[in-house]
Design a protein around this motif. Structure first.
Motif, PDB file in Angstrom:
ATOM      1  N   HIS A  87       0.713  -1.371   0.185  1.00 48.76           N
ATOM      2  CA  HIS A  87       0.018   0.023  -0.041  1.00 48.76           C
ATOM      3  C   HIS A  87       0.811   1.136   0.144  1.00 48.76           C
ATOM      4  CE1 HIS A  87      -4.116  -1.521   0.488  1.00 48.76           C
ATOM      5  NE2 HIS A  87      -3.558  -2.471   1.144  1.00 48.76           N
ATOM      6  N   LYS A  88       1.972   1.310   0.935  1.00 51.90           N
ATOM      7  CA  LYS A  88       2.796   2.246   0.909  1.00 51.90           C
ATOM      8  C   LYS A  88       3.492   2.504  -0.323  1.00 51.90           C
ATOM      9  CE  LYS A  88       3.853   2.201   5.585  1.00 51.90           C
ATOM     10  NZ  LYS A  88       4.801   2.078   6.848  1.00 51.90           N
ATOM     11  N   LEU A  89       4.036   1.468  -1.056  1.00 51.64           N
ATOM     12  CA  LEU A  89       4.718   1.720  -2.624  1.00 51.64           C
ATOM     13  C   LEU A  89       3.603   2.063  -3.296  1.00 51.64           C
ATOM     14  CD1 LEU A  89       6.947   1.226  -4.358  1.00 51.64           C
ATOM     15  CD2 LEU A  89       6.165  -1.249  -4.335  1.00 51.64           C
ATOM     16  N   PHE A  90       2.312   1.594  -3.547  1.00 50.97           N
ATOM     17  CA  PHE A  90       1.235   2.190  -4.218  1.00 50.97           C
ATOM     18  C   PHE A  90       1.144   3.420  -4.200  1.00 50.97           C
ATOM     19  CE2 PHE A  90      -2.818   3.246  -5.301  1.00 50.97           C
ATOM     20  CZ  PHE A  90      -3.179   2.990  -6.830  1.00 50.97           C
ATOM     21  N   GLU A  92       3.166   5.907  -3.155  1.00 54.53           N
ATOM     22  CA  GLU A  92       4.369   6.508  -3.624  1.00 54.53           C
ATOM     23  C   GLU A  92       4.218   6.626  -5.268  1.00 54.53           C
ATOM     24  OE1 GLU A  92       8.405   5.765  -2.093  1.00 54.53           O
ATOM     25  OE2 GLU A  92       7.418   5.301  -0.141  1.00 54.53           O
ATOM     26  N   ILE A  93       3.902   5.674  -5.789  1.00 53.54           N
ATOM     27  CA  ILE A  93       4.056   5.458  -7.108  1.00 53.54           C
ATOM     28  C   ILE A  93       2.734   6.741  -7.770  1.00 53.54           C
ATOM     29  CG2 ILE A  93       2.951   4.018  -9.220  1.00 53.54           C
ATOM     30  CD1 ILE A  93       4.907   1.665  -7.886  1.00 53.54           C
ATOM     31  N   LEU A  94       1.571   6.428  -6.940  1.00 52.80           N
ATOM     32  CA  LEU A  94       0.326   7.265  -7.423  1.00 52.80           C
ATOM     33  C   LEU A  94       0.888   8.833  -7.296  1.00 52.80           C
ATOM     34  CD1 LEU A  94      -2.526   7.445  -7.920  1.00 52.80           C
ATOM     35  CD2 LEU A  94      -3.033   7.431  -5.631  1.00 52.80           C
ATOM     36  N   GLU A  95       1.468   9.202  -5.995  1.00 52.39           N
ATOM     37  CA  GLU A  95       1.722  10.414  -5.914  1.00 52.39           C
ATOM     38  C   GLU A  95       2.838  11.208  -6.871  1.00 52.39           C
ATOM     39  OE1 GLU A  95       0.663  12.734  -3.702  1.00 52.39           O
ATOM     40  OE2 GLU A  95      -0.929  11.512  -3.188  1.00 52.39           O
ATOM     41  N   GLU A  96       3.703  10.123  -7.273  1.00 53.25           N
ATOM     42  CA  GLU A  96       5.337  10.627  -7.640  1.00 53.25           C
ATOM     43  C   GLU A  96       5.152  10.436  -9.287  1.00 53.25           C
ATOM     44  OE1 GLU A  96       8.848   9.175  -6.013  1.00 53.25           O
ATOM     45  OE2 GLU A  96       8.261   9.669  -4.177  1.00 53.25           O
ATOM     46  N   LEU A  97       4.538   9.391  -9.653  1.00 54.63           N
ATOM     47  CA  LEU A  97       4.476   9.079 -11.092  1.00 54.63           C
ATOM     48  C   LEU A  97       2.879   9.395 -11.741  1.00 54.63           C
ATOM     49  CD1 LEU A  97       6.299   5.854 -11.217  1.00 54.63           C
ATOM     50  CD2 LEU A  97       7.079   8.019 -12.084  1.00 54.63           C
ATOM     51  N   ILE A  98       2.018   8.875 -11.261  1.00 54.62           N
ATOM     52  CA  ILE A  98       0.456   8.711 -11.986  1.00 54.62           C
ATOM     53  C   ILE A  98      -0.103  10.484 -11.796  1.00 54.62           C
ATOM     54  CG2 ILE A  98      -1.513   7.786 -12.094  1.00 54.62           C
ATOM     55  CD1 ILE A  98      -0.260   5.303 -11.332  1.00 54.62           C
ATOM     56  N   LEU A  99      -0.168  10.769 -10.573  1.00 54.26           N
ATOM     57  CA  LEU A  99      -0.991  11.884 -10.490  1.00 54.26           C
ATOM     58  C   LEU A  99      -0.594  13.180 -11.137  1.00 54.26           C
ATOM     59  CD1 LEU A  99      -3.584  12.932  -8.920  1.00 54.26           C
ATOM     60  CD2 LEU A  99      -2.315  13.344  -6.871  1.00 54.26           C
ATOM     61  N   PRO A 100       0.937  13.477 -10.972  1.00 47.62           N
ATOM     62  CA  PRO A 100       1.302  14.615 -11.900  1.00 47.62           C
ATOM     63  C   PRO A 100       0.758  14.656 -13.549  1.00 47.62           C
ATOM     64  CG  PRO A 100       3.040  13.782 -10.504  1.00 47.62           C
ATOM     65  CD  PRO A 100       1.914  12.827 -10.515  1.00 47.62           C
ATOM     66  N   VAL A 101       1.011  13.294 -13.909  1.00 59.12           N
ATOM     67  CA  VAL A 101       0.714  13.048 -15.294  1.00 59.12           C
ATOM     68  C   VAL A 101      -0.756  13.457 -15.584  1.00 59.12           C
ATOM     69  CG1 VAL A 101       0.601  11.616 -17.220  1.00 59.12           C
ATOM     70  CG2 VAL A 101       2.569  11.793 -15.782  1.00 59.12           C
ATOM     71  N   MET A 102      -1.657  12.906 -14.614  1.00 56.88           N
ATOM     72  CA  MET A 102      -3.209  13.245 -14.616  1.00 56.88           C
ATOM     73  C   MET A 102      -3.574  14.755 -14.714  1.00 56.88           C
ATOM     74  SD  MET A 102      -4.346   9.860 -12.835  1.00 56.88           S
ATOM     75  CE  MET A 102      -6.067  10.171 -12.874  1.00 56.88           C
ATOM     76  N   VAL A 103      -2.997  15.398 -13.623  1.00 64.41           N
ATOM     77  CA  VAL A 103      -3.285  16.616 -13.512  1.00 64.41           C
ATOM     78  C   VAL A 103      -2.752  17.537 -14.642  1.00 64.41           C
ATOM     79  CG1 VAL A 103      -2.488  18.647 -11.940  1.00 64.41           C
ATOM     80  CG2 VAL A 103      -3.095  16.648 -10.903  1.00 64.41           C
TER      81      VAL A 103
END
Length: 158
Positions: A87-90, A92-103
């Motif tokens: 869950h912690k790894l997910f 981090e991936i969400l915050e650092e990789l996925i969310l910035p691209v989506m925003v």
């Protein structure tokens, strides 16, 4: 927790004036939680599943790790620790990789964003015979090589 100026107000007296907290947490688990406040260690009671104990720890904001929990079922304990780590790894991936691209895509007026997270071992062949299924002209890649455990992630936004 019980004062008049309760900031979080998660305790309410019942019709007899008694406070009921931790709804859904068994008395056995609650007893183990109370013991934690004396000894700083929770011994998982017999008959209580490790996930149930972890949920109680989450509810009472107690760290669920090897320094606070003692279990006879080491396999279940390690499995639960692995779930916590995943869950912690997910996150981090969400915050650092996925969310910035989506925003960034949303700020550009895009209504659709397809994201693929790849490990360093993953290979994606995009060529004339096997093109991406959606809008190759909009694809972009982002990589983070210093991720936890040497994991290399790539995000392709299409």
């Amino acid at each position: 927790m019980f004062g008049l100026g309760r900031e979080y107000n998660f305790t309410q007296p019942n019709n007899r004036g008694e406070f009921e907290i931790a709804e859904g947490i068994s008395s056995t688990v609650f007893r183990a939680i109370l013991e934690y406040y004396k000894t700083q260690v929770i011994h998982c009671p017999d008959g209580v599943s490790v996930p149930e104990l972890r949920e109680a720890c989450d509810y009472f904001c107690i760290d669920f790790d090897y320094s606070t929990i003692r279990c006879r079922d080491l396999s279940a304990f390690l499995h639960e620790l692995s779930n916590v780590g995943a869950h912690k790894l997910f996150e981090e991936i969400l915050e650092e990789l996925i969310l910035p691209v989506m925003v960034a895509n949303a700020q550009n007026g895009e209504r659709e964003c397809h994201i693929v997270v790849l490990t360093g071992d993953d290979v994606v062949d995009w060529d004339e015979e096997y093109p991406p299924s959606v809008g190759e002209e909009y694809s972009q890649s982002k990589y983070k090589s210093d991720f936890i455990g040497g994991l290399v992630c790539g995000v392709a936004s299409i």
